[in-house]
Design a protein around this motif. Structure first.
Motif, PDB file in Angstrom:
ATOM      1  N   LEU A  17       0.805  -1.234   0.000  1.00  0.00           N
ATOM      2  CA  LEU A  17       0.000   0.000   0.000  1.00  0.00           C
ATOM      3  C   LEU A  17       0.834   1.279   0.000  1.00  0.00           C
ATOM      4  N   PRO A  18       1.888   1.401   0.821  1.00  0.00           N
ATOM      5  CA  PRO A  18       2.697   2.635   0.737  1.00  0.00           C
ATOM      6  C   PRO A  18       3.372   2.808  -0.632  1.00  0.00           C
ATOM      7  N   PHE A  19       3.733   1.710  -1.293  1.00  0.00           N
ATOM      8  CA  PHE A  19       4.280   1.829  -2.651  1.00  0.00           C
ATOM      9  C   PHE A  19       3.233   2.432  -3.586  1.00  0.00           C
ATOM     10  N   VAL A  20       2.022   1.894  -3.527  1.00  0.00           N
ATOM     11  CA  VAL A  20       0.950   2.369  -4.406  1.00  0.00           C
ATOM     12  C   VAL A  20       0.580   3.813  -4.079  1.00  0.00           C
ATOM     13  N   ALA A  21       0.444   4.121  -2.794  1.00  0.00           N
ATOM     14  CA  ALA A  21       0.062   5.480  -2.392  1.00  0.00           C
ATOM     15  C   ALA A  21       1.100   6.514  -2.834  1.00  0.00           C
ATOM     16  N   ALA A  43      12.285   6.347  -0.398  1.00  0.00           N
ATOM     17  CA  ALA A  43      12.600   6.159   1.023  1.00  0.00           C
ATOM     18  C   ALA A  43      11.924   4.907   1.566  1.00  0.00           C
ATOM     19  N   TYR A  44      10.650   4.711   1.248  1.00  0.00           N
ATOM     20  CA  TYR A  44       9.942   3.513   1.717  1.00  0.00           C
ATOM     21  C   TYR A  44      10.572   2.257   1.113  1.00  0.00           C
ATOM     22  N   SER A  45      10.892   2.322  -0.158  1.00  0.00           N
ATOM     23  CA  SER A  45      11.508   1.183  -0.826  1.00  0.00           C
ATOM     24  C   SER A  45      12.841   0.816  -0.172  1.00  0.00           C
ATOM     25  N   ALA A  46      13.624   1.819   0.169  1.00  0.00           N
ATOM     26  CA  ALA A  46      14.913   1.561   0.816  1.00  0.00           C
ATOM     27  C   ALA A  46      14.720   0.912   2.183  1.00  0.00           C
ATOM     28  N   VAL A  47      13.703   1.347   2.911  1.00  0.00           N
ATOM     29  CA  VAL A  47      13.418   0.748   4.222  1.00  0.00           C
ATOM     30  C   VAL A  47      13.031  -0.719   4.058  1.00  0.00           C
ATOM     31  N   ILE A  48      12.169  -1.012   3.096  1.00  0.00           N
ATOM     32  CA  ILE A  48      11.725  -2.393   2.892  1.00  0.00           C
ATOM     33  C   ILE A  48      12.874  -3.257   2.379  1.00  0.00           C
ATOM     34  N   LEU A  49      13.710  -2.729   1.498  1.00  0.00           N
ATOM     35  CA  LEU A  49      14.864  -3.499   1.034  1.00  0.00           C
ATOM     36  C   LEU A  49      15.804  -3.804   2.196  1.00  0.00           C
ATOM     37  N   ARG A 131       6.555 -14.455  -1.593  1.00  0.00           N
ATOM     38  CA  ARG A 131       7.713 -13.576  -1.847  1.00  0.00           C
ATOM     39  C   ARG A 131       7.865 -13.299  -3.330  1.00  0.00           C
ATOM     40  N   SER A 132       7.643 -14.322  -4.145  1.00  0.00           N
ATOM     41  CA  SER A 132       7.761 -14.131  -5.596  1.00  0.00           C
ATOM     42  C   SER A 132       6.715 -13.145  -6.103  1.00  0.00           C
ATOM     43  N   ARG A 133       5.468 -13.304  -5.681  1.00  0.00           N
ATOM     44  CA  ARG A 133       4.407 -12.385  -6.117  1.00  0.00           C
ATOM     45  C   ARG A 133       4.680 -10.961  -5.638  1.00  0.00           C
ATOM     46  N   LEU A 134       5.077 -10.828  -4.380  1.00  0.00           N
ATOM     47  CA  LEU A 134       5.359  -9.498  -3.849  1.00  0.00           C
ATOM     48  C   LEU A 134       6.540  -8.848  -4.562  1.00  0.00           C
ATOM     49  N   THR A 135       7.572  -9.639  -4.841  1.00  0.00           N
ATOM     50  CA  THR A 135       8.747  -9.096  -5.536  1.00  0.00           C
ATOM     51  C   THR A 135       8.384  -8.621  -6.933  1.00  0.00           C
ATOM     52  N   VAL A 136       7.599  -9.410  -7.659  1.00  0.00           N
ATOM     53  CA  VAL A 136       7.169  -8.998  -9.001  1.00  0.00           C
ATOM     54  C   VAL A 136       6.361  -7.704  -8.911  1.00  0.00           C
ATOM     55  N   ALA A 137       5.438  -7.637  -7.960  1.00  0.00           N
ATOM     56  CA  ALA A 137       4.617  -6.431  -7.809  1.00  0.00           C
ATOM     57  C   ALA A 137       5.482  -5.208  -7.501  1.00  0.00           C
ATOM     58  N   VAL A 138       6.435  -5.365  -6.587  1.00  0.00           N
ATOM     59  CA  VAL A 138       7.289  -4.240  -6.198  1.00  0.00           C
ATOM     60  C   VAL A 138       8.160  -3.793  -7.379  1.00  0.00           C
ATOM     61  N   LEU A 140       7.455  -4.128 -10.562  1.00  0.00           N
ATOM     62  CA  LEU A 140       6.566  -3.455 -11.508  1.00  0.00           C
ATOM     63  C   LEU A 140       6.231  -2.047 -11.047  1.00  0.00           C
ATOM     64  N   LEU A 141       5.999  -1.867  -9.754  1.00  0.00           N
ATOM     65  CA  LEU A 141       5.714  -0.520  -9.240  1.00  0.00           C
ATOM     66  C   LEU A 141       6.921   0.393  -9.419  1.00  0.00           C
ATOM     67  N   HIS A 142       8.125  -0.159  -9.252  1.00  0.00           N
ATOM     68  CA  HIS A 142       9.339   0.646  -9.513  1.00  0.00           C
ATOM     69  C   HIS A 142       9.422   1.020 -10.989  1.00  0.00           C
ATOM     70  N   ALA A 143       9.056   0.093 -11.868  1.00  0.00           N
ATOM     71  CA  ALA A 143       9.082   0.382 -13.306  1.00  0.00           C
ATOM     72  C   ALA A 143       8.102   1.492 -13.653  1.00  0.00           C
ATOM     73  N   VAL A 144       6.914   1.452 -13.058  1.00  0.00           N
ATOM     74  CA  VAL A 144       5.933   2.518 -13.302  1.00  0.00           C
ATOM     75  C   VAL A 144       6.485   3.856 -12.806  1.00  0.00           C
ATOM     76  N   LEU A 145       7.098   3.855 -11.628  1.00  0.00           N
ATOM     77  CA  LEU A 145       7.689   5.094 -11.117  1.00  0.00           C
ATOM     78  C   LEU A 145       8.750   5.621 -12.084  1.00  0.00           C
ATOM     79  N   MET A 146       9.551   4.732 -12.603  1.00  0.00           N
ATOM     80  CA  MET A 146      10.614   5.151 -13.519  1.00  0.00           C
ATOM     81  C   MET A 146      10.049   5.719 -14.819  1.00  0.00           C
ATOM     82  N   LEU A 147       8.860   5.295 -15.193  1.00  0.00           N
ATOM     83  CA  LEU A 147       8.233   5.782 -16.428  1.00  0.00           C
ATOM     84  C   LEU A 147       7.443   7.071 -16.236  1.00  0.00           C
ATOM     85  N   THR A 148       7.230   7.478 -14.958  1.00  0.00           N
ATOM     86  CA  THR A 148       6.447   8.704 -14.736  1.00  0.00           C
ATOM     87  C   THR A 148       7.336   9.925 -14.719  1.00  0.00           C
TER      88      THR A 148
END
Length: 148
Positions: A17-21, A43-49, A131-138, A140-148
Protein backbone atom coordinates in the motif's frame (compact mmCIF):
# COMPACT_ATOMS: atom_id res chain seq x y z
CA UNK A 1 -6.36 -15.27 16.52
CA UNK A 2 -5.05 -15.40 12.94
CA UNK A 3 -2.92 -18.27 11.72
CA UNK A 4 0.72 -17.18 11.16
CA UNK A 5 0.45 -17.93 7.42
CA UNK A 6 -2.64 -15.72 7.11
CA UNK A 7 -0.96 -12.92 9.02
CA UNK A 8 2.19 -13.29 6.88
CA UNK A 9 0.14 -12.91 3.68
CA UNK A 10 -1.89 -9.96 4.97
CA UNK A 11 1.16 -8.09 6.17
CA UNK A 12 2.97 -8.81 2.90
CA UNK A 13 0.16 -7.41 0.77
CA UNK A 14 -0.46 -4.49 3.13
CA UNK A 15 3.20 -3.61 2.66
CA UNK A 16 2.40 -2.81 -0.97
CA UNK A 17 0.00 0.00 0.00
CA UNK A 18 2.70 2.63 0.74
CA UNK A 19 4.28 1.83 -2.65
CA UNK A 20 0.95 2.37 -4.41
CA UNK A 21 0.06 5.48 -2.39
CA UNK A 22 3.40 7.19 -2.99
CA UNK A 23 3.34 6.18 -6.66
CA UNK A 24 -0.05 7.87 -6.99
CA UNK A 25 1.39 10.98 -5.34
CA UNK A 26 4.28 10.90 -7.82
CA UNK A 27 1.94 10.49 -10.78
CA UNK A 28 -0.25 13.40 -9.68
CA UNK A 29 2.70 15.57 -8.63
CA UNK A 30 1.29 16.01 -5.13
CA UNK A 31 3.75 16.79 -2.34
CA UNK A 32 3.36 15.85 1.32
CA UNK A 33 5.58 17.20 4.09
CA UNK A 34 7.55 19.04 1.39
CA UNK A 35 8.48 15.69 -0.19
CA UNK A 36 7.61 14.48 -3.66
CA UNK A 37 5.91 11.16 -4.21
CA UNK A 38 9.12 9.92 -5.81
CA UNK A 39 11.17 10.79 -2.72
CA UNK A 40 8.68 9.07 -0.42
CA UNK A 41 8.51 6.01 -2.69
CA UNK A 42 12.31 5.71 -2.75
CA UNK A 43 12.60 6.16 1.02
CA UNK A 44 9.94 3.51 1.72
CA UNK A 45 11.51 1.18 -0.83
CA UNK A 46 14.91 1.56 0.82
CA UNK A 47 13.42 0.75 4.22
CA UNK A 48 11.72 -2.39 2.89
CA UNK A 49 14.86 -3.50 1.03
CA UNK A 50 16.80 -3.09 4.28
CA UNK A 51 14.13 -5.12 6.10
CA UNK A 52 14.51 -7.90 3.52
CA UNK A 53 18.27 -7.72 3.97
CA UNK A 54 17.71 -8.48 7.64
CA UNK A 55 15.65 -11.52 6.68
CA UNK A 56 18.45 -12.64 4.38
CA UNK A 57 20.91 -12.16 7.26
CA UNK A 58 18.70 -14.30 9.51
CA UNK A 59 18.46 -17.06 6.90
CA UNK A 60 22.20 -16.96 6.42
CA UNK A 61 23.08 -17.30 10.09
CA UNK A 62 20.63 -20.20 10.42
CA UNK A 63 22.69 -22.05 7.77
CA UNK A 64 26.13 -20.60 8.43
CA UNK A 65 28.00 -23.81 7.56
CA UNK A 66 27.06 -23.47 3.91
CA UNK A 67 29.30 -21.28 1.69
CA UNK A 68 26.30 -19.67 0.00
CA UNK A 69 25.00 -18.56 3.40
CA UNK A 70 28.31 -16.95 4.31
CA UNK A 71 28.16 -15.03 1.04
CA UNK A 72 24.58 -14.01 1.88
CA UNK A 73 25.85 -12.31 5.04
CA UNK A 74 28.03 -10.08 2.89
CA UNK A 75 25.26 -9.55 0.35
CA UNK A 76 22.81 -8.51 3.05
CA UNK A 77 25.15 -5.70 4.07
CA UNK A 78 25.67 -4.67 0.45
CA UNK A 79 21.90 -4.44 -0.05
CA UNK A 80 21.60 -2.12 2.94
CA UNK A 81 24.36 0.06 1.50
CA UNK A 82 22.56 0.04 -1.86
CA UNK A 83 19.35 1.16 -0.12
CA UNK A 84 21.22 3.92 1.68
CA UNK A 85 22.79 5.06 -1.59
CA UNK A 86 19.36 5.15 -3.21
CA UNK A 87 18.07 7.41 -0.44
CA UNK A 88 21.04 9.73 -0.91
CA UNK A 89 20.45 9.84 -4.69
CA UNK A 90 16.66 9.92 -4.53
CA UNK A 91 16.39 13.69 -4.23
CA UNK A 92 18.12 14.43 -7.53
CA UNK A 93 18.36 11.14 -9.41
CA UNK A 94 15.02 9.38 -8.89
CA UNK A 95 15.39 7.22 -11.98
CA UNK A 96 18.78 5.89 -10.88
CA UNK A 97 17.60 5.34 -7.32
CA UNK A 98 14.45 3.48 -8.40
CA UNK A 99 16.44 1.33 -10.83
CA UNK A 100 19.01 0.40 -8.18
CA UNK A 101 16.30 -0.49 -5.71
CA UNK A 102 14.43 -2.63 -8.25
CA UNK A 103 17.65 -4.53 -9.00
CA UNK A 104 18.19 -4.92 -5.27
CA UNK A 105 14.76 -6.52 -4.85
CA UNK A 106 15.45 -8.96 -7.66
CA UNK A 107 18.90 -9.84 -6.32
CA UNK A 108 17.73 -10.34 -2.74
CA UNK A 109 14.81 -12.52 -3.93
CA UNK A 110 17.23 -14.64 -5.95
CA UNK A 111 19.74 -14.95 -3.08
CA UNK A 112 17.04 -15.94 -0.59
CA UNK A 113 15.56 -18.46 -3.03
CA UNK A 114 18.99 -20.02 -3.60
CA UNK A 115 19.62 -20.39 0.12
CA UNK A 116 16.22 -21.93 0.74
CA UNK A 117 16.65 -24.36 -2.18
CA UNK A 118 20.18 -25.31 -1.18
CA UNK A 119 19.10 -26.00 2.38
CA UNK A 120 15.92 -27.75 1.18
CA UNK A 121 13.91 -25.39 3.32
CA UNK A 122 10.33 -25.04 2.13
CA UNK A 123 8.39 -24.20 5.28
CA UNK A 124 6.15 -22.40 5.42
CA UNK A 125 5.14 -23.62 2.00
CA UNK A 126 3.29 -20.41 1.18
CA UNK A 127 6.34 -18.22 1.82
CA UNK A 128 8.29 -18.52 -1.44
CA UNK A 129 5.27 -18.10 -3.74
CA UNK A 130 4.21 -15.08 -1.66
CA UNK A 131 7.71 -13.58 -1.85
CA UNK A 132 7.76 -14.13 -5.60
CA UNK A 133 4.41 -12.38 -6.12
CA UNK A 134 5.36 -9.50 -3.85
CA UNK A 135 8.75 -9.10 -5.54
CA UNK A 136 7.17 -9.00 -9.00
CA UNK A 137 4.62 -6.43 -7.81
CA UNK A 138 7.29 -4.24 -6.20
CA UNK A 139 9.53 -4.35 -9.29
CA UNK A 140 6.57 -3.45 -11.51
CA UNK A 141 5.71 -0.52 -9.24
CA UNK A 142 9.34 0.65 -9.51
CA UNK A 143 9.08 0.38 -13.31
CA UNK A 144 5.93 2.52 -13.30
CA UNK A 145 7.69 5.09 -11.12
CA UNK A 146 10.61 5.15 -13.52
CA UNK A 147 8.23 5.78 -16.43
CA UNK A 148 6.45 8.70 -14.74
Amino acid sequence: MQAPNTLMKRLGYLGLLPFVATLLLAMTDIRLFHLSGQQMFIAYSAVILSFLSGILWGNAIDHIAHQLSRNALILSNLFVLLAWGAILQGNKHELTAAGLLAMGYLAIWFAEKLIRQTERENNPQEYQPLRSRLTVAVILLHAVLMLT
